[in-house]
Design an enzyme around this catalytic site. Structure first.
Site, PDB file in Angstrom:
ATOM      1  N   GLY A  12       6.285 -20.775 -29.527  1.00  0.00           N
ATOM      2  CA  GLY A  12       6.684 -20.890 -28.118  1.00  0.00           C
ATOM      3  C   GLY A  12       6.677 -22.340 -27.668  1.00  0.00           C
ATOM      4  O   GLY A  12       6.155 -22.677 -26.612  1.00  0.00           O
ATOM      5  N   ARG A  15       8.874 -24.668 -23.936  1.00  0.00           N
ATOM      6  CA  ARG A  15       8.582 -25.050 -22.538  1.00  0.00           C
ATOM      7  C   ARG A  15       7.069 -24.972 -22.316  1.00  0.00           C
ATOM      8  O   ARG A  15       6.319 -24.524 -23.190  1.00  0.00           O
ATOM      9  CB  ARG A  15       9.341 -24.161 -21.536  1.00  0.00           C
ATOM     10  CG  ARG A  15       8.968 -22.686 -21.607  1.00  0.00           C
ATOM     11  CD  ARG A  15       9.881 -21.854 -20.698  1.00  0.00           C
ATOM     12  NE  ARG A  15       9.699 -20.427 -20.928  1.00  0.00           N
ATOM     13  CZ  ARG A  15       8.963 -19.623 -20.136  1.00  0.00           C
ATOM     14  NH1 ARG A  15       8.368 -20.108 -19.070  1.00  0.00           N
ATOM     15  NH2 ARG A  15       8.857 -18.340 -20.425  1.00  0.00           N
ATOM     16  N   ASN A  81       0.477 -20.708 -29.608  1.00  0.00           N
ATOM     17  CA  ASN A  81       0.618 -20.975 -28.172  1.00  0.00           C
ATOM     18  C   ASN A  81       1.382 -19.886 -27.431  1.00  0.00           C
ATOM     19  O   ASN A  81       1.064 -19.584 -26.277  1.00  0.00           O
ATOM     20  CB  ASN A  81       1.346 -22.322 -27.989  1.00  0.00           C
ATOM     21  CG  ASN A  81       1.844 -22.505 -26.570  1.00  0.00           C
ATOM     22  OD1 ASN A  81       1.078 -22.844 -25.676  1.00  0.00           O
ATOM     23  ND2 ASN A  81       3.139 -22.246 -26.343  1.00  0.00           N
ATOM     24  N   SER A 134      -8.326 -18.680 -22.976  1.00  0.00           N
ATOM     25  CA  SER A 134      -8.283 -18.644 -21.509  1.00  0.00           C
ATOM     26  C   SER A 134      -9.669 -18.271 -21.002  1.00  0.00           C
ATOM     27  O   SER A 134     -10.432 -17.594 -21.721  1.00  0.00           O
ATOM     28  CB  SER A 134      -7.267 -17.587 -21.076  1.00  0.00           C
ATOM     29  OG  SER A 134      -7.424 -17.276 -19.701  1.00  0.00           O
ATOM     30  N   TYR A 147      -3.880  -8.955 -20.392  1.00  0.00           N
ATOM     31  CA  TYR A 147      -4.052 -10.374 -20.743  1.00  0.00           C
ATOM     32  C   TYR A 147      -5.499 -10.653 -21.135  1.00  0.00           C
ATOM     33  O   TYR A 147      -5.759 -11.319 -22.144  1.00  0.00           O
ATOM     34  CB  TYR A 147      -3.619 -11.233 -19.553  1.00  0.00           C
ATOM     35  CG  TYR A 147      -3.599 -12.715 -19.818  1.00  0.00           C
ATOM     36  CD1 TYR A 147      -2.573 -13.291 -20.580  1.00  0.00           C
ATOM     37  CD2 TYR A 147      -4.586 -13.559 -19.307  1.00  0.00           C
ATOM     38  CE1 TYR A 147      -2.545 -14.657 -20.816  1.00  0.00           C
ATOM     39  CE2 TYR A 147      -4.564 -14.927 -19.540  1.00  0.00           C
ATOM     40  CZ  TYR A 147      -3.542 -15.476 -20.293  1.00  0.00           C
ATOM     41  OH  TYR A 147      -3.517 -16.825 -20.530  1.00  0.00           O
ATOM     42  N   ALA A 149      -7.790  -8.529 -22.214  1.00  0.00           N
ATOM     43  CA  ALA A 149      -8.135  -7.852 -23.474  1.00  0.00           C
ATOM     44  C   ALA A 149      -7.512  -8.595 -24.664  1.00  0.00           C
ATOM     45  O   ALA A 149      -8.161  -8.797 -25.700  1.00  0.00           O
ATOM     46  CB  ALA A 149      -7.660  -6.398 -23.432  1.00  0.00           C
TER      47      ALA A 149
HETATM   48  P1  NDP Z   1       4.811 -20.267 -20.192  1.00  0.00           P
HETATM   49  O1  NDP Z   1       5.044 -18.912 -19.667  1.00  0.00           O
HETATM   50  O2  NDP Z   1       5.175 -21.434 -19.360  1.00  0.00           O
HETATM   51  O3  NDP Z   1       5.485 -20.419 -21.641  1.00  0.00           O
HETATM   52  C1  NDP Z   1       5.228 -19.431 -22.602  1.00  0.00           C
HETATM   53  C2  NDP Z   1       5.910 -19.792 -23.895  1.00  0.00           C
HETATM   54  O4  NDP Z   1       5.645 -18.728 -24.830  1.00  0.00           O
HETATM   55  C3  NDP Z   1       7.434 -19.887 -23.749  1.00  0.00           C
HETATM   56  O5  NDP Z   1       7.918 -20.854 -24.636  1.00  0.00           O
HETATM   57  C4  NDP Z   1       7.869 -18.499 -24.175  1.00  0.00           C
HETATM   58  O6  NDP Z   1       9.200 -18.416 -24.647  1.00  0.00           O
HETATM   59  C5  NDP Z   1       6.898 -18.257 -25.313  1.00  0.00           C
HETATM   60  N1  NDP Z   1       6.858 -16.865 -25.684  1.00  0.00           N
HETATM   61  C6  NDP Z   1       6.454 -15.791 -24.961  1.00  0.00           C
HETATM   62  N2  NDP Z   1       6.610 -14.665 -25.650  1.00  0.00           N
HETATM   63  C7  NDP Z   1       7.115 -15.028 -26.863  1.00  0.00           C
HETATM   64  C8  NDP Z   1       7.497 -14.322 -28.024  1.00  0.00           C
HETATM   65  N3  NDP Z   1       7.411 -12.989 -28.118  1.00  0.00           N
HETATM   66  N4  NDP Z   1       7.981 -15.038 -29.064  1.00  0.00           N
HETATM   67  C9  NDP Z   1       8.096 -16.364 -29.010  1.00  0.00           C
HETATM   68  N5  NDP Z   1       7.769 -17.102 -27.927  1.00  0.00           N
HETATM   69  C10 NDP Z   1       7.280 -16.417 -26.877  1.00  0.00           C
HETATM   70  O7  NDP Z   1       3.239 -20.310 -20.540  1.00  0.00           O
HETATM   71  P2  NDP Z   1       2.218 -21.527 -20.621  1.00  0.00           P
HETATM   72  O8  NDP Z   1       2.855 -22.706 -21.221  1.00  0.00           O
HETATM   73  O9  NDP Z   1       1.540 -21.625 -19.317  1.00  0.00           O
HETATM   74  O10 NDP Z   1       1.139 -20.900 -21.620  1.00  0.00           O
HETATM   75  C11 NDP Z   1       1.060 -21.225 -23.007  1.00  0.00           C
HETATM   76  C12 NDP Z   1      -0.198 -20.596 -23.567  1.00  0.00           C
HETATM   77  O11 NDP Z   1      -1.341 -21.069 -22.854  1.00  0.00           O
HETATM   78  C13 NDP Z   1      -0.223 -19.067 -23.449  1.00  0.00           C
HETATM   79  O12 NDP Z   1      -0.819 -18.516 -24.593  1.00  0.00           O
HETATM   80  C14 NDP Z   1      -1.103 -18.838 -22.227  1.00  0.00           C
HETATM   81  O13 NDP Z   1      -1.714 -17.594 -22.234  1.00  0.00           O
HETATM   82  C15 NDP Z   1      -2.098 -19.977 -22.354  1.00  0.00           C
HETATM   83  N6  NDP Z   1      -2.756 -20.324 -21.102  1.00  0.00           N
HETATM   84  C16 NDP Z   1      -2.038 -20.861 -20.056  1.00  0.00           C
HETATM   85  C17 NDP Z   1      -2.680 -21.189 -18.869  1.00  0.00           C
HETATM   86  C18 NDP Z   1      -1.968 -21.823 -17.720  1.00  0.00           C
HETATM   87  O14 NDP Z   1      -2.615 -22.111 -16.692  1.00  0.00           O
HETATM   88  N7  NDP Z   1      -0.670 -22.119 -17.792  1.00  0.00           N
HETATM   89  C19 NDP Z   1      -4.119 -20.930 -18.672  1.00  0.00           C
HETATM   90  C20 NDP Z   1      -4.768 -20.341 -19.826  1.00  0.00           C
HETATM   91  C21 NDP Z   1      -4.101 -20.067 -20.981  1.00  0.00           C
HETATM   92  P3  NDP Z   1      10.456 -18.056 -23.661  1.00  0.00           P
HETATM   93  O15 NDP Z   1      10.858 -19.367 -23.037  1.00  0.00           O
HETATM   94  O16 NDP Z   1      11.474 -17.460 -24.560  1.00  0.00           O
HETATM   95  O17 NDP Z   1       9.930 -17.057 -22.642  1.00  0.00           O
END
Ligand code: NDP
Length: 247
Positions: A12, A15, A81, A134, A147, A149
């Site tokens: 991922g 972005r 990620n 998280s 989320y 779990a």
């Molecule tokens: P975003 O929603 O901004 O980005 C999520 C990314 O994951 C995107 O690139 C998305 O792709 C990708 N993604 C989601 N599902 C899939 C899939 N099935 N296959 C491939 N790619 C996938 O999230 P964040 O950048 O905020 O979060 C990144 C990580 O950090 C996550 O694991 C989140 O749980 C964790 N986190 C974030 C926090 C925050 O405050 N932002 C706090 C705590 C943890 P696409 O563009 O195609 O949707």
């Protein structure tokens, strides 16, 4: 260039935090690859990356065939990620299918990527895995049962990998990035369901802070912290990484 000679895969990476991690690892000298769910998303990330070299792979995390192909080449570093927040809603209000999709993405797909990465890493005698954790891995948040779990399971996966493979040179870290200004937080604000949704956007951290910390975890400087579920808000960790002190 502390990571020169190392290869890394960020899931991922198109972005949000993932894209910032791709940048930080490339700036540290690693040869970086990332996954994204569409060719358009890869192209958008490439535009953001400018001159920084990084190779995008079209692969949904939950597609085991596509992920096997990506991970076949072997990496020194894996950053699990990719993640989703939804379904957001109290337990009686969410569907089992949406709940399962969350666990499939945040936990089972991360397990599969870990397994694929470990085969190469154990064979070569070492490697680093960072799982995006998280605060929700350790305490329940209203409306986030899936989320919480999934992230709790991922934190236990971190500990399991450490238990089984630290002796093979594998360094694994859980890493909570703080409350970061990404699209995920936009969805959380829109839901209005728990205290995190009330945090004003201007109070959110920029994605490059956790990204710098993750790049640091990939260096030998972090060896003593392997196996732990770390939090970017920990003052000692911030000092070691060189991040600004929080008020
Ligand atoms: P975003 O929603 O901004 O980005 C999520 C990314 O994951 C995107 O690139 C998305 O792709 C990708 N993604 C989601 N599902 C899939 C899939 N099935 N296959 C491939 N790619 C996938 O999230 P964040 O950048 O905020 O979060 C990144 C990580 O950090 C996550 O694991 C989140 O749980 C964790 N986190 C974030 C926090 C925050 O405050 N932002 C706090 C705590 C943890 P696409 O563009 O195609 O949707």
């Amino acid at each position: 260039m502390t990571l020169s000679g190392k290869t890394a895969l960020v899931t991922g990476g198109n972005r949000g935090i993932g894209l910032a991690v791709v940048k930080a690892l490339a700036e540290a000298g690693a040869t970086v690859h990332f996954t994204a769910r569409s060719a358009a998303n890869i192209a958008a990330a490439r535009r953001e990356l400018g001159d920084l070299p990084a190779t995008g792979h079209h692969a949904d995390m939950t597609d085991s065939v596509a992920m096997t192909t990506v991970l076949e080449q072997g990496f020194d570093i894996l950053v699990n990620n990719a993640g989703i927040i939804g379904p957001i809603g109290r337990i009686l209000d969410v569907s089992p299918e949406d709940w399962a999709r969350n666990i499939q993405t945040n936990l089972i797909a991360a397990f599969h990527a870990t397994q694929l990465a470990l085969r190469h890493m154990v064979g070569q005698g070492g490697g680093t895995i960072v799982n995006l954790s998280s605060g929700a891995a350790h305490r329940p948040m209203e409306g986030w049962s899936a989320y919480c779990a999934g992230k709790a399971g991922l934190a236990m996966l971190t500990r399991s990998v450490h238990l089984e493979y630290a002796g093979h040179g594998i360094r694994v870290f859980g890493f909570a990035p703080g409350v970061v200004d990404t699209d995920m937080q936009r969805s959380i604000r829109a839901s209005g369901i728990n205290p995190v949704s009330q945090i004003p956007r201007e109070n959110l951290a920029p994605a490059d802070e956790p990204a710098r910390a993750i790049a640091w975890l990939c260096t030998p400087a972090a060896d003593a912290l392997a196996g732990q579920d770390l939090d970017v808000r920990n003052p000692d960790l911030r000092r070691m990484v060189g991040l600004r002190a929080l008020e």
